[in-house]
Scaffold this active site. Structure first.
Site, short mmCIF file in Angstrom:
data_model
loop_
_atom_site.label_atom_id
_atom_site.label_comp_id
_atom_site.label_asym_id
_atom_site.label_seq_id
_atom_site.Cartn_x
_atom_site.Cartn_y
_atom_site.Cartn_z
N HIS A 44 -12.57 4.08 -1.45
CA HIS A 44 -13.64 3.48 -2.26
C HIS A 44 -14.96 3.61 -1.51
O HIS A 44 -15.38 2.69 -0.80
CB HIS A 44 -13.32 2.02 -2.56
CG HIS A 44 -14.29 1.34 -3.47
ND1 HIS A 44 -13.97 0.21 -4.18
CD2 HIS A 44 -15.58 1.61 -3.79
CE1 HIS A 44 -15.02 -0.17 -4.90
NE2 HIS A 44 -16.01 0.66 -4.65
N GLU A 75 -12.12 5.18 -6.00
CA GLU A 75 -12.73 4.05 -6.68
C GLU A 75 -14.23 4.02 -6.40
O GLU A 75 -14.67 4.45 -5.33
CB GLU A 75 -12.14 2.73 -6.17
CG GLU A 75 -10.65 2.58 -6.38
CD GLU A 75 -10.13 1.25 -5.85
OE1 GLU A 75 -9.03 0.84 -6.28
OE2 GLU A 75 -10.82 0.63 -5.02
N HIS A 196 -6.10 -5.87 -5.49
CA HIS A 196 -7.02 -6.78 -4.82
C HIS A 196 -6.26 -8.02 -4.35
O HIS A 196 -5.88 -8.86 -5.14
CB HIS A 196 -8.21 -7.19 -5.68
CG HIS A 196 -9.40 -7.60 -4.85
ND1 HIS A 196 -10.41 -6.71 -4.51
CD2 HIS A 196 -9.72 -8.76 -4.25
CE1 HIS A 196 -11.31 -7.32 -3.76
NE2 HIS A 196 -10.92 -8.57 -3.59
#
Length: 245
Positions: A44, A75, A196
């Protein structure tokens, strides 16, 4: 088929950047993850490149290409720089996240009703390049029901609230919210990812929800690896995933 594990390598990149050289190497740890049984790796990059760098995307795509069937998930917030990096590398999956430029970590999903006009052409551009697209979303069944209008293939459920309540010992309400959100995604014809703050303690309880295709785990996995070792930690996750189905 068991839920697949994608190992997020951002914390490896953060440690690397703290010393100004390529150690630890995200490429090396991607090889370790895939050899240990992970299905893929996630990265990410943020605009300040404080952990993952844009250059990591192409480097990690080369790694997963060496392992048939493995995947790279990239991401990020879809500004032009991010999209150009993704389109050049052509990862198997791109997860669009509504991060602000200076945000510490991802803490909310897309408001699809509001952002539909922005997301639809971006999704179309990525899919035209052969990239599967997932949207980072809150466990909101009404918003998820709108997601097919963007053209996306999957949604990634933002699981922080489940993880927090699980740690407190009473996650019944949050579990029900996520089960409803997952059902809405299935009804809408969307694949379901999640991530997450999932960890070795809470993942098995979360996967009681059916049809989760992929979990992306990085921060907790990296911390747990300090105790158990990197490859052994991945083996523990893979065992949880297999036991859930």
């Amino acid at each position: 088929m068991p839920t697949q594990l994608s190992v997020n390598l951002n914390k490896i990149a953060l440690i690397r950047n703290s010393r100004g050289r390529d150690f630890p190497s995200v490429v090396h740890f991607a090889h370790l993850a895939l050899k240990a049984g992970a299905h893929g790796v996630t990265i990410h990059p943020r605009p300040d490149q404080r952990h993952a760098r844009y250059a990591d995307v192409a480097a990690l795509k080369a790694v997963v290409d060496a392992y048939p069937g493995s995947e790279l998930n990239v991401e990020g917030y879809p500004d032009r720089t991010f999209l150009d990096v993704v389109l050049a590398a052509k990862p198997q999956q791109c997860t669009l996240v509504p991060d602000e430029p200076g945000q510490l970590t991802s803490d909310h999903g897309w408001h699809i009703e509001r952002d539909l006009h922005k997301l639809a052409p971006i999704v179309a551009e990525l899919k035209a390049a052969g990239i599967r697209v997932s949207l980072f979303v809150d466990p909101d069944a009404e918003q998820i029901a709108l997601a097919p209008a963007t053209g996306c293939d999957r949604v990634e459920l933002y699981t922080e609230s489940f993880a927090h309540q699980h740690e407190l010992g009473d996650f019944t309400f949050e579990f029900a919210r996520f089960a409803e959100a997952a059902a809405a995604a299935t009804q809408a014809g969307l694949g379901i990812n999640a991530g997450h703050d999932l960890n070795l303690d809470n993942l098995g309880d979360f996967l009681v929800i059916p049809d989760i295709l992929e979990v992306s785990i990085g921060h907790a996995l990296t911390v747990e690896a300090l105790q158990y070792g990197f490859e052994a930690t991945i083996a523990r996750y893979v065992a949880i995933l297999k036991a859930a189905h």
